[in-house]
Design a protein around this motif. Structure first.
Motif, short mmCIF file in Angstrom:
data_model
loop_
_atom_site.label_atom_id
_atom_site.label_comp_id
_atom_site.label_asym_id
_atom_site.label_seq_id
_atom_site.Cartn_x
_atom_site.Cartn_y
_atom_site.Cartn_z
N LEU A 336 -23.21 -13.32 -15.93
CA LEU A 336 -23.31 -12.86 -14.54
C LEU A 336 -22.12 -13.41 -13.87
O LEU A 336 -21.82 -12.76 -12.63
CB LEU A 336 -24.78 -13.57 -13.96
N GLN A 337 -21.55 -14.42 -14.05
CA GLN A 337 -20.60 -15.17 -13.45
C GLN A 337 -19.04 -15.10 -14.00
O GLN A 337 -18.13 -15.66 -13.48
CB GLN A 337 -20.89 -16.26 -13.01
N GLY A 338 -19.07 -14.69 -15.47
CA GLY A 338 -17.89 -14.72 -15.93
C GLY A 338 -17.46 -16.07 -16.33
O GLY A 338 -16.41 -16.32 -16.60
N LYS A 339 -18.24 -16.97 -16.59
CA LYS A 339 -18.14 -18.24 -17.15
C LYS A 339 -17.51 -18.26 -18.60
O LYS A 339 -17.75 -17.49 -19.36
CB LYS A 339 -19.22 -19.28 -17.17
N GLN A 340 -16.76 -19.27 -18.66
CA GLN A 340 -16.07 -19.24 -19.99
C GLN A 340 -16.39 -20.75 -20.62
O GLN A 340 -16.07 -21.90 -20.10
CB GLN A 340 -14.30 -19.40 -19.97
N PRO A 341 -17.03 -20.71 -21.77
CA PRO A 341 -17.71 -21.71 -22.57
C PRO A 341 -16.57 -22.48 -23.14
O PRO A 341 -15.45 -22.11 -23.46
CB PRO A 341 -18.60 -21.39 -23.51
N VAL A 342 -16.82 -23.81 -23.28
CA VAL A 342 -15.70 -24.64 -23.89
C VAL A 342 -15.42 -24.09 -25.58
O VAL A 342 -14.37 -23.97 -25.83
CB VAL A 342 -16.31 -26.24 -24.16
N VAL A 343 -16.56 -23.78 -26.27
CA VAL A 343 -16.54 -23.01 -27.46
C VAL A 343 -16.87 -21.61 -27.41
O VAL A 343 -18.38 -21.36 -27.03
CB VAL A 343 -17.09 -23.78 -28.68
N PRO A 344 -16.32 -20.50 -27.67
CA PRO A 344 -16.74 -19.06 -27.47
C PRO A 344 -18.04 -18.96 -28.18
O PRO A 344 -18.35 -19.50 -29.29
CB PRO A 344 -15.64 -18.43 -28.07
N VAL A 345 -19.01 -18.00 -27.70
CA VAL A 345 -20.14 -17.36 -28.20
C VAL A 345 -20.14 -16.16 -28.15
O VAL A 345 -21.23 -15.60 -28.27
CB VAL A 345 -21.41 -18.16 -27.27
N ASP A 346 -19.02 -15.36 -28.13
CA ASP A 346 -18.86 -14.09 -28.15
C ASP A 346 -18.84 -13.24 -29.55
O ASP A 346 -18.97 -13.97 -30.44
CB ASP A 346 -17.80 -13.55 -27.35
N GLY A 347 -19.00 -11.93 -29.67
CA GLY A 347 -18.97 -11.33 -30.67
C GLY A 347 -17.92 -11.53 -31.73
O GLY A 347 -17.86 -11.71 -32.94
#
Length: 374
Positions: A336-347
């Motif tokens: 919803l907000q485009g947050k960037q996690p410390v460690v990625p969780v994307d595909g």
């Protein structure tokens, strides 16, 4: 009565291809309570696909989310759907089965689908979710091999929807503290990582021991924690892998279903990892990181909690939080907000683990070191 496993196998083969429709956005403002305090802001409306034990765990954890809300269910078991409707207040119009869930494309109450089904079903189900214009959250491993994972990544990009993977440890406070310390140089040059992941599995008839549905054995279920942990603890991507398999019960662990695999990873800096994945030993949930200036140890390291950890500087005392609650709130922030996690969780993150798993299986079969290009 047809078993759930056979039902899933049957319906997955008949996935419907639908034209892409744009994803519906979450409500701009939605009143929701969190720890008794009103939260007014965007909320990610989630349907859970697969109402088994882990799906139930996620649903219970989402009761305490402030940015994510359970609004729909997808299941092949009508009795479970009825139970969830009653327990979580889900309206009939937000309930689907595996044959008709493509119709979520017309449902503004659902923004994302969390796929919590056997590994072998992930690819087709996530692609169908993407074609329906909804964001996909997929439990790990993302697929049964890298080729399938790439198809999922490509489908979600084409549909302009997010693909996230259920890496709950990427949001766990003690884990993040060790990553912070490593980035700050508090361990010095990282030299070695050890990951031990295993338990004694029970019923030999379960889907986790079915090659078609699981994609393997212990490596796909528990070993992936050591693979992923090696990457985020060391802070590098491995460039080679070697592996050895041990099988003591070929009746229970049939061809293509691994019982125990030891594997080693090499990193560009010269750091190495030594890991164990098994379905025949308990009390194996430990990470150890060693550097020139210090160390970090976590035991348990990836269980549902509480996680326990210590470093050369002392015990880690961060309070325990329910992993899935934090995960779903953080994933809502990403979507919803485009947050960037410390460690990625994307595909793409999920795809890297699948490439390593493919290489581990190849190393076991060939007996040779396998180069990695992630």
């Amino acid at each position: 009565m047809t078993s759930r496993r056979h039902f899933l196998q049957k319906i997955t083969a008949s996935g419907l291809a639908l034209p892409f429709l744009p994803s519906l956005k979450a409500e701009a403002e939605h009143l929701h309570t969190f720890n008794g305090e009103p939260y007014q802001g965007p909320v990610l409306r989630v349907a859970i696909m697969g109402l088994g034990s882990y799906g139930t765990r996620v649903a219970e954890a989402m009761r305490d989310c402030k940015m994510a809300k359970l609004t729909g269910v997808i299941s092949g078991t009508p009795s479970k759907v009825k139970d969830w409707q009653s327990k979580y207040g889900i309206p009939e119009k937000n309930c689907y089965n595996y044959e008709n869930f493509d119709n979520i494309k017309n449902n503004p109450d659902i923004d994302a689908v969390y796929v919590i089904t056997p590994n072998g079903l992930h690819k087709d189900q996530v692609i169908r979710v993407a074609k329906a214009g909804k964001h996909a959250i997929c439990e790990k491993p993302m697929a049964i091999n890298a080729a399938e994972g790439q198809e999922m990544v490509d489908a979600c990009k084409k549909a302009n929807v997010k693909l996230l993977v259920g890496y709950r440890m990427h949001f766990e406070p003690k884990t993040l503290e060790i990553i912070r310390m490593r980035k700050a140089g508090e361990f010095g040059k990282v030299l070695f990582f050890q990951g031990l992941s295993g338990f004694t599995i029970g019923d030999p008839r379960q889907w986790r021991l079915n090659k078609k549905l699981a994609g393997g054995g212990a490596m796909m279920d528990i070993g992936i924690y050591s693979i992923n942990g090696a990457r985020y603890m060391v802070g590098e991507e491995p460039v080679w892998v070697t592996a050895q398999e041990t099988k003591t019960n070929p009746e229970k662990f049939k061809e293509g279903v691994d019982e125990t695999i030891q594997f080693q990873l090499g990193f560009p800096s010269g750091a190495v990892a030594s890991c164990l994945s098994t379905y025949t030993m308990n009390n194996l949930d430990r990470f150890f990181l060693n550097g020139e200036k210090g160390f970090a140890e976590m035991q348990p390291s990836t269980g549902y909690g509480p996680i326990k950890g210590r470093t050369h500087a002392g015990e880690l005392t961060h309070p325990h939080v329910t992993h899935q609650t934090v995960q779903m709130d953080e994933m809502a922030g990403i979507i919803l907000q485009g947050k960037q996690p410390v460690v990625p969780v994307d595909g793409e993150e999920g795809l890297k683990d699948l490439k390593i798993i493919d290489a581990i299986f190849l190393a076991v079969k060939s007996g040779k070191k396998v180069d990695l290009k992630l």
